[in-house]
Write an enzyme that holds these catalytic residues in place. Structure first.
Site, mmCIF file in Angstrom:
data_model
loop_
_atom_site.group_PDB
_atom_site.id
_atom_site.type_symbol
_atom_site.label_atom_id
_atom_site.label_comp_id
_atom_site.label_asym_id
_atom_site.label_seq_id
_atom_site.Cartn_x
_atom_site.Cartn_y
_atom_site.Cartn_z
ATOM 1 C CE LYS A 38 -0.251 -4.794 3.189
ATOM 2 N NZ LYS A 38 -1.087 -6.053 2.438
ATOM 3 C CE1 TYR A 61 -2.976 -2.806 5.920
ATOM 4 C CE2 TYR A 61 -3.560 -0.563 5.195
ATOM 5 C CZ TYR A 61 -3.488 -1.775 5.377
ATOM 6 O OH TYR A 61 -3.493 -1.836 4.213
ATOM 7 C CB THR A 97 -0.656 -0.203 1.037
ATOM 8 O OG1 THR A 97 -1.457 1.267 1.418
ATOM 9 C CG2 THR A 97 -0.762 -0.256 3.040
ATOM 10 C CG ASP A 98 -0.705 4.682 -0.501
ATOM 11 O OD1 ASP A 98 -1.449 4.050 -0.008
ATOM 12 O OD2 ASP A 98 -1.889 5.993 -1.297
ATOM 13 C CD GLU A 99 -2.766 3.992 4.895
ATOM 14 O OE1 GLU A 99 -2.906 3.495 6.219
ATOM 15 O OE2 GLU A 99 -4.293 3.796 4.365
HETATM 16 P P1 NAD Z 1 -9.835 -6.794 2.674
HETATM 17 O O1 NAD Z 1 -10.272 -6.395 4.322
HETATM 18 O O2 NAD Z 1 -11.705 -6.135 1.698
HETATM 19 O O3 NAD Z 1 -10.208 -8.506 2.495
HETATM 20 C C1 NAD Z 1 -9.027 -8.872 3.171
HETATM 21 C C2 NAD Z 1 -9.535 -10.597 2.695
HETATM 22 O O4 NAD Z 1 -7.916 -11.316 3.479
HETATM 23 C C3 NAD Z 1 -11.222 -10.947 3.416
HETATM 24 O O5 NAD Z 1 -11.267 -11.682 3.218
HETATM 25 C C4 NAD Z 1 -9.984 -11.611 4.634
HETATM 26 O O6 NAD Z 1 -10.809 -12.828 5.783
HETATM 27 C C5 NAD Z 1 -8.901 -12.501 4.371
HETATM 28 N N1 NAD Z 1 -8.229 -12.545 5.414
HETATM 29 C C6 NAD Z 1 -7.553 -11.620 6.458
HETATM 30 N N2 NAD Z 1 -7.168 -12.169 6.951
HETATM 31 C C7 NAD Z 1 -6.634 -14.076 6.967
HETATM 32 C C8 NAD Z 1 -5.514 -14.392 7.276
HETATM 33 N N3 NAD Z 1 -4.355 -14.548 8.058
HETATM 34 N N4 NAD Z 1 -5.556 -15.688 6.449
HETATM 35 C C9 NAD Z 1 -6.271 -16.002 5.557
HETATM 36 N N5 NAD Z 1 -7.095 -14.766 4.889
HETATM 37 C C10 NAD Z 1 -6.706 -13.829 5.281
HETATM 38 O O7 NAD Z 1 -8.618 -6.429 1.741
HETATM 39 P P2 NAD Z 1 -8.766 -5.220 0.519
HETATM 40 O O8 NAD Z 1 -9.270 -3.660 0.922
HETATM 41 O O9 NAD Z 1 -9.131 -6.107 -0.570
HETATM 42 O O10 NAD Z 1 -7.039 -5.614 0.709
HETATM 43 C C11 NAD Z 1 -7.041 -7.016 0.329
HETATM 44 C C12 NAD Z 1 -5.411 -5.785 0.368
HETATM 45 O O11 NAD Z 1 -4.921 -5.171 -0.504
HETATM 46 C C13 NAD Z 1 -4.527 -5.567 1.492
HETATM 47 O O12 NAD Z 1 -3.451 -6.901 1.289
HETATM 48 C C14 NAD Z 1 -4.060 -4.751 1.495
HETATM 49 O O13 NAD Z 1 -2.595 -3.861 2.728
HETATM 50 C C15 NAD Z 1 -4.061 -4.171 -0.031
HETATM 51 N N6 NAD Z 1 -4.264 -2.696 -0.731
HETATM 52 C C16 NAD Z 1 -5.665 -2.259 -0.083
HETATM 53 C C17 NAD Z 1 -6.187 -0.982 -0.544
HETATM 54 C C18 NAD Z 1 -7.647 -0.773 -0.417
HETATM 55 O O14 NAD Z 1 -7.802 0.569 -0.786
HETATM 56 N N7 NAD Z 1 -8.483 -0.805 -0.077
HETATM 57 C C19 NAD Z 1 -4.835 0.010 -1.623
HETATM 58 C C20 NAD Z 1 -3.853 -0.262 -1.558
HETATM 59 C C21 NAD Z 1 -2.992 -2.032 -0.955
HETATM 60 O O1 DAU Z 2 -3.496 4.027 0.587
HETATM 61 C C1 DAU Z 2 -4.546 3.012 0.564
HETATM 62 C C2 DAU Z 2 -5.519 3.075 2.127
HETATM 63 O O2 DAU Z 2 -6.365 3.187 1.981
HETATM 64 C C3 DAU Z 2 -5.128 1.189 2.522
HETATM 65 O O3 DAU Z 2 -4.377 0.679 2.246
HETATM 66 C C4 DAU Z 2 -5.857 0.168 2.760
HETATM 67 O O4 DAU Z 2 -6.255 -1.320 3.495
HETATM 68 C C5 DAU Z 2 -7.268 0.656 3.147
HETATM 69 O O5 DAU Z 2 -8.274 0.612 3.895
HETATM 70 C C6 DAU Z 2 -6.749 2.880 2.497
HETATM 71 O O6 DAU Z 2 -6.711 3.187 3.607
HETATM 72 P P1 DAU Z 2 -8.272 5.145 4.185
HETATM 73 O O7 DAU Z 2 -7.796 4.967 5.729
HETATM 74 O O8 DAU Z 2 -7.024 5.729 3.839
HETATM 75 O O9 DAU Z 2 -9.113 4.231 3.911
HETATM 76 P P2 DAU Z 2 -10.579 4.313 4.665
HETATM 77 O O10 DAU Z 2 -11.637 4.687 3.874
HETATM 78 O O11 DAU Z 2 -10.386 4.289 5.631
HETATM 79 O O12 DAU Z 2 -10.546 5.968 4.909
HETATM 80 C C7 DAU Z 2 -10.520 7.137 3.677
HETATM 81 C C8 DAU Z 2 -10.222 8.574 4.439
HETATM 82 O O13 DAU Z 2 -12.251 8.494 4.756
HETATM 83 C C9 DAU Z 2 -9.522 8.370 5.316
HETATM 84 O O14 DAU Z 2 -8.920 9.981 5.401
HETATM 85 C C10 DAU Z 2 -10.321 8.708 6.278
HETATM 86 C C11 DAU Z 2 -11.567 9.461 6.493
HETATM 87 N N1 DAU Z 2 -12.793 8.494 6.972
HETATM 88 C C12 DAU Z 2 -12.842 7.236 7.097
HETATM 89 C C13 DAU Z 2 -13.853 6.713 7.396
HETATM 90 C C14 DAU Z 2 -14.322 4.793 7.936
HETATM 91 C C15 DAU Z 2 -14.268 8.958 7.038
HETATM 92 O O15 DAU Z 2 -13.586 10.597 7.012
HETATM 93 N N2 DAU Z 2 -14.665 8.506 7.937
HETATM 94 C C16 DAU Z 2 -15.065 7.087 8.074
HETATM 95 O O16 DAU Z 2 -16.434 7.369 8.563
#
Ligand code: NAD
Ligand code: DAU
Length: 341
Positions: free
Chosen positions: A159, A155, A127-129
């Protein structure tokens, strides 16, 4: 012989979209989904592919070394793509320990199995985080692959830990790893604890829209299919030992996203409620995707205006999917996180 790809975390948001993409664009591949089915994983998401002869679902924890090795022994995977993670920043602030376990230890178990079974590519979905954040008053700054790791939350630091481990396995053991670091995704099957789906769902119930702080934090949004296509390119053509940033130069303030969702759904902005800010809240994320464009020719295809409309339409047409989710543990989570915020 068919290429076998193990996709971990494939019952979650991005992993499931990746499975759909891979089954559609590599019909001769065998796709094996390994997922623990935590609160974030949903088997119903994979319903449409469950009966495909070249698809298999296995419920397994990536931290379960024996189970993982058994699966690798059975499947002899060519490629492993690790999406499995605890992914929500707010939950990591509340309880970091499961993040360390799954995101670091679990990734290590997978890499050990990849070494043992001679897997030809281990791809870590990062992730970019991991780069921390950028100031709001410096729109000229972007994360490149050379930006130092400077994670802010439990988190993102977990990562970052997995990224460091992957690079160490590459250098020490020659494990063929690649890492991708993507910006915020949005699209179908996004769990409604995250900003965009949470705001859509709350709007549909005319519930308050909880915006953290002043809503001026910036995220760089990418349609999930574009992320999946980028990973497909990296696992096939990316250089081993390299990191690839993925993002589409689509920065938006949270408050502007929430107002846009209100407009699209015909709901009043008076639903917006400013609540206590997230602890350690990252200000701005912004990816420089020059390397993946230069080396692999990747460019995002979905404009935000189109992607967000498609996403909202998807939530309108798939109420059964998210209504089931928010009827369970989610209620307790929501109360705990937002009741007195
Ligand atoms: P998500 O939370 O929707 O899905 C995570 C999945 O992993 C779920 O199906 C869960 O059951 C499974 N899981 C969790 N713990 C596990 C374990 N111990 N063993 C096997 N399976 C397990 O997450 P997402 O948003 O789809 O993100 C997927 C990946 O992409 C993550 O690694 C996250 O860090 C990365 N990522 C997410 C975003 C985003 O915007 N959502 C952006 C950049 C990177
Ligand atoms: O940048 C990539 C990341 O993006 C991934 O690695 C993470 O898995 C994914 O969850 C996401 O992280 P963020 O923290 O950016 O996403 P989130 O949707 O939780 O929040 C987006 C922004 O919105 C953040 O600045 C917090 C704000 N927010 C979030 C929630 C849930 C609110 O203001 N209100 C809310 O209720």
């Amino acid at each position: 012989m068919n290429v076998v790809v193990i996709v971990t975390g494939g019952a979650g948001f991005i992993g499931s979209n990746f499975i759909f993409h891979m089954l559609a664009s590599h019909e001769d591949y065998r796709i094996v989904c390994l997922d623990k089915l935590t609160y974030a994983g949903n088997l119903s998401t994979l319903k449409s592919v469950m009966d495909r002869p070249n698809f298999r679902f296995v419920r397994l924890d990536i931290c379960d070394r024996c189970g993982v090795e058994r699966l690798f022994e059975e499947e002899k995977p060519d490629i492993v793509v690790n999406f499995a993670a605890e992914s929500h920043v707010d939950r990591s602030i509340e309880n970091p320990s499961v993040f360390l376990q799954t995101n670091i230890v679990g990734a290590g178990v997978l890499m050990d199995a990849c070494r043992k079974y001679g897997v030809r590519r281990f791809h870590q979905v990062s992730t970019d985080e991991v780069y921390g954040d950028l100031p709001l008053n410096r729109p000229d700054l972007f994360f490149t692959e050379d930006t130092p790791i400077h994670a802010s939350s439990p988190y993102s630091s977990s990562k970052a830990g997995a990224d460091l481990l992957a690079m160490a396995y590459y250098r020490t053991y020659g494990l063929p790893v690649t890492i991708s670091r993507c910006s915020n995704n949005y699209g179908p099957y996004h769990f409604p604890e995250k900003l965009i789906p949470l705001m859509i769902v709350n709007c549909l119930y005319d519930r308050p829209l909880p915006v953290y702080g002043e809503g001026i934090n910036v995220r760089d949004w990418l349609y999930v299919e574009d992320h999946c296509k980028a990973i497909d390119l990296v696992i096939h053509r990316g250089r081993v030992g390299e990191v690839y940033n993925i993002g589409g130069h689509n920065e938006m303030r949270n408050i502007d996203i929430v107002k846009l969702i209100c407009r699209e759904l015909g709901k009043p902005e008076s639903l917006i409620t400013y609540v206590t800010d997230r602890k350690g809240h990252d200000l701005r994320y912004a990816i420089d995707p020059a390397k993946i464009l230069r080396e692999l020719g990747w460019l995002p295809e979905t404009r935000f205006e189109d992607g967000i409309r498609k996403t909202i339409r998807w939530y309108l047409e798939h109420r059964d999917w998210w209504e089931e989710i928010i009827s369970g543990e989610y209620q307790t989570y929501y109360e705990r996180m937002y009741a007195n915020r």
